[in-house]
Design a protein around this motif. Structure first.
Motif, PDB file in Angstrom:
ATOM      1  N   LEU A 190       7.913  -2.402   2.743  1.00 13.47           N
ATOM      2  CA  LEU A 190       7.209  -1.986   1.525  1.00 13.47           C
ATOM      3  C   LEU A 190       5.798  -1.482   1.820  1.00 13.47           C
ATOM      4  CD1 LEU A 190       8.172  -4.905  -0.933  1.00 13.47           C
ATOM      5  CD2 LEU A 190       9.493  -2.866  -0.298  1.00 13.47           C
ATOM      6  N   SER A 191       5.522  -1.114   3.049  1.00 10.34           N
ATOM      7  CA  SER A 191       4.171  -0.698   3.442  1.00 10.34           C
ATOM      8  C   SER A 191       3.579   0.352   2.529  1.00 10.34           C
ATOM      9  CB  SER A 191       4.179  -0.170   4.880  1.00 10.34           C
ATOM     10  OG  SER A 191       4.301  -1.218   5.806  1.00 10.34           O
ATOM     11  N   ASN A 192       4.370   1.336   2.137  1.00  9.66           N
ATOM     12  CA  ASN A 192       3.857   2.468   1.366  1.00  9.66           C
ATOM     13  C   ASN A 192       3.941   2.272  -0.143  1.00  9.66           C
ATOM     14  OD1 ASN A 192       3.208   3.922   3.712  1.00  9.66           O
ATOM     15  ND2 ASN A 192       5.319   4.652   3.917  1.00  9.66           N
ATOM     16  N   TRP A 193       4.351   1.079  -0.584  1.00 10.53           N
ATOM     17  CA  TRP A 193       4.416   0.792  -2.006  1.00 10.53           C
ATOM     18  C   TRP A 193       3.059   0.293  -2.487  1.00 10.53           C
ATOM     19  CZ3 TRP A 193       9.523  -0.676  -4.550  1.00 10.53           C
ATOM     20  CH2 TRP A 193      10.622  -0.262  -3.777  1.00 10.53           C
ATOM     21  N   THR A 194       2.820   0.436  -3.775  1.00 10.47           N
ATOM     22  CA  THR A 194       1.644  -0.154  -4.412  1.00 10.47           C
ATOM     23  C   THR A 194       2.116  -1.258  -5.357  1.00 10.47           C
ATOM     24  OG1 THR A 194       1.657   1.343  -6.322  1.00 10.47           O
ATOM     25  CG2 THR A 194       0.462   2.082  -4.342  1.00 10.47           C
ATOM     26  N   GLU A 195       1.175  -2.026  -5.865  1.00  9.91           N
ATOM     27  CA  GLU A 195       1.533  -3.065  -6.835  1.00  9.91           C
ATOM     28  C   GLU A 195       2.222  -2.440  -8.047  1.00  9.91           C
ATOM     29  OE1 GLU A 195      -0.551  -6.685  -9.440  1.00  9.91           O
ATOM     30  OE2 GLU A 195      -1.785  -5.074  -8.600  1.00  9.91           O
ATOM     31  N   LEU A 196       1.716  -1.282  -8.479  1.00 16.16           N
ATOM     32  CA  LEU A 196       2.323  -0.608  -9.628  1.00 16.16           C
ATOM     33  C   LEU A 196       3.739  -0.146  -9.303  1.00 16.16           C
ATOM     34  CD1 LEU A 196       1.940   0.364 -12.521  1.00 16.16           C
ATOM     35  CD2 LEU A 196       0.942   2.482 -11.618  1.00 16.16           C
ATOM     36  N   ASP A 197       3.959   0.371  -8.093  1.00 19.49           N
ATOM     37  CA  ASP A 197       5.307   0.778  -7.670  1.00 19.49           C
ATOM     38  C   ASP A 197       6.266  -0.409  -7.739  1.00 19.49           C
ATOM     39  OD1 ASP A 197       4.515   3.405  -7.050  1.00 19.49           O
ATOM     40  OD2 ASP A 197       3.995   2.864  -4.997  1.00 19.49           O
ATOM     41  N   VAL A 198       5.810  -1.539  -7.255  1.00 22.68           N
ATOM     42  CA  VAL A 198       6.658  -2.740  -7.243  1.00 22.68           C
ATOM     43  C   VAL A 198       7.095  -3.103  -8.655  1.00 22.68           C
ATOM     44  CG1 VAL A 198       6.666  -5.232  -6.816  1.00 22.68           C
ATOM     45  CG2 VAL A 198       5.738  -3.669  -5.091  1.00 22.68           C
ATOM     46  N   TRP A 199       6.144  -3.097  -9.591  1.00 21.08           N
ATOM     47  CA  TRP A 199       6.487  -3.471 -10.962  1.00 21.08           C
ATOM     48  C   TRP A 199       7.349  -2.413 -11.647  1.00 21.08           C
ATOM     49  CZ3 TRP A 199       6.476  -7.881 -13.475  1.00 21.08           C
ATOM     50  CH2 TRP A 199       5.728  -8.941 -12.950  1.00 21.08           C
ATOM     51  N   GLY A 221       4.362  -7.396   3.059  1.00 21.17           N
ATOM     52  CA  GLY A 221       3.001  -6.872   2.992  1.00 21.17           C
ATOM     53  C   GLY A 221       2.971  -5.385   2.651  1.00 21.17           C
ATOM     54  N   ARG A 222       1.964  -5.001   1.875  1.00 20.49           N
ATOM     55  CA  ARG A 222       1.772  -3.602   1.491  1.00 20.49           C
ATOM     56  C   ARG A 222       0.364  -3.164   1.874  1.00 20.49           C
ATOM     57  NH1 ARG A 222       2.305  -5.896  -3.431  1.00 20.49           N
ATOM     58  NH2 ARG A 222       0.461  -4.720  -4.030  1.00 20.49           N
ATOM     59  N   ARG A 223       0.205  -1.898   2.163  1.00 17.82           N
ATOM     60  CA  ARG A 223      -1.095  -1.393   2.624  1.00 17.82           C
ATOM     61  C   ARG A 223      -2.156  -1.408   1.529  1.00 17.82           C
ATOM     62  NH1 ARG A 223       2.138   2.957   5.721  1.00 17.82           N
ATOM     63  NH2 ARG A 223       2.214   2.110   7.846  1.00 17.82           N
ATOM     64  N   ASP A 224      -1.746  -1.378   0.281  1.00 18.77           N
ATOM     65  CA  ASP A 224      -2.747  -1.351  -0.797  1.00 18.77           C
ATOM     66  C   ASP A 224      -3.319  -2.729  -1.097  1.00 18.77           C
ATOM     67  OD1 ASP A 224      -0.452  -2.418  -2.145  1.00 18.77           O
ATOM     68  OD2 ASP A 224      -1.352  -1.826  -4.052  1.00 18.77           O
ATOM     69  N   GLU A 225      -2.744  -3.782  -0.512  1.00 18.25           N
ATOM     70  CA  GLU A 225      -3.175  -5.144  -0.838  1.00 18.25           C
ATOM     71  C   GLU A 225      -4.553  -5.482  -0.292  1.00 18.25           C
ATOM     72  OE1 GLU A 225      -0.084  -8.469  -0.847  1.00 18.25           O
ATOM     73  OE2 GLU A 225       0.718  -7.055   0.617  1.00 18.25           O
ATOM     74  N   GLU A 226      -4.787  -5.090   0.968  1.00 15.78           N
ATOM     75  CA  GLU A 226      -5.975  -5.581   1.657  1.00 15.78           C
ATOM     76  C   GLU A 226      -6.250  -4.665   2.840  1.00 15.78           C
ATOM     77  OE1 GLU A 226      -8.607  -7.989   4.039  1.00 15.78           O
ATOM     78  OE2 GLU A 226      -6.657  -7.230   4.660  1.00 15.78           O
TER      79      GLU A 226
END
Length: 321
Positions: free
Chosen positions: A205-214, A154-159
């Protein structure tokens, strides 16, 4: 930013010539995020006797596993993988999961929602989705495995409910999340203390964003299931989402199956995970597409998050990730 150590260059007379010391670029934001996640994995390994990594074959769990393997290399991974299988997973994702487990010689435990339905413990929902049915098999697997910590992607930017959660999230003896029991995490100090019967959910991955992941996937050359890239698929539209027919069910009256070029931004139960129209067939194309998007991946393609304004938070209070 964390600056890298400057390397001195020897002068012709054998001394150090500071003028010839090359400028060293600071670590990138991806390097910092990777180092933070690796630190979290090592903290858990040192603090807990038994732990498991929740692995679905989705991009976030894939990245999480990639960082974990790097964090402990060349030693083997000090914990097993746990997959809560709804029985309605994408075939491409299950095939990928099994390939990765075999490639790295990992232990995989599978908690089957179908088994709970077969023995009468759980009942199918009228809407056909099994995503909310994952909670009980997950909690039983945590109890039976005596896991003190369970990693989630889970990441904080998701929801917004996930944005309120700490890296170390304490769960009570029923697996429930209480935001009032969240602990401070100043200076990356994590408190994993818990009472018997309780456990801790950990989100590297809490502090990652979807863009960071990609961007990290691109940097590391990580392989993903084919569903994450544009492909032609038979789908039908429901509530503004493109769903793929399968074992879970298909179109209702008035819903027509057509073939479209789509990809999936997030992967879950087929009954509630929608595809998006896309021609992005490479990592670079996906990054460009995400950079221009103003809708989160779950907001765009997860029907289970649309049940109410607090749908995710309600499930987390029941023990869901």
């Amino acid at each position: 930013m964390i600056a890298a150590t400057r390397t001195a260059v020897a002068a012709p007379d054998g001394g150090i010539d500071p003028r010839r010391s090359p400028a060293v670029s600071p670590l990138t934001h991806l390097d910092v995020l990777e180092a933070e996640a690796a630190h979290i994995f090592r903290e858990v390994a040192g603090e807990f006797d038994r732990s498991a990594l929740l692995f679905s074959g989705g991009k976030d769990s894939i990245v999480m596993l990639h960082v974990a393997l790097k964090a402990f290399a060349p030693a083997p991974l000090p914990f097993s993988l746990l997959h809560v299988d709804t029985g309605h997973n994408f075939p491409e994702v299950l095939a990928y999961r099994d390939r990765i487990v075999e490639k790295h010689g990992l232990r995989l435990d599978v908690a089957s929602v179908q088994a709970y339905i077969d023995n009468g413990t759980l009942r199918e929902r009228p809407d056909g989705t099994r995503n909310p049915l994952q909670t009980l098999p997950l909690l039983d697997a945590v109890r039976d495995g005596r896991f003190g910590a369970v990693f989630g992607g889970g990441r904080r930017d998701e929801e917004k409910a996930r944005a309120k959660e700490r890296v170390f999230s304490l769960r009570d003896e029923f697996g429930a999340w209480d935001p009032r029991r969240q602990r401070p995490e100043l200076w990356q100090l994590y408190n994993g203390h818990h009472q018997p019967g309780e456990h801790v959910r950990v989100f590297p991955l809490s502090n990652w964003t979807e863009l960071d992941v990609w961007q990290y996937i691109e940097q590391e050359g990580i392989e993903l299931p084919e569903v994450y890239y544009a492909h032609w698929r038979k789908v039908f539209q429901r509530d503004g989402m493109w769903l793929a027919p399968g074992e879970w069910g298909g179109p209702r009256d008035g819903e027509t199956v057509c073939e479209r070029q789509v990809r999936y931004r997030t992967v879950g139960d087929m009954s509630c995970t929608g595809a998006v129209d896309s021609s992005a067939s490479t990592v670079a194309a996906v990054i460009a597409e995400i950079s221009a998007s103003r809708v989160t991946e779950r907001g765009a393609s997860r029907a289970d998050d649309r049940l109410s304004e607090a749908a995710m938070e309600d499930r987390k209070r029941e023990g869901y990730f």
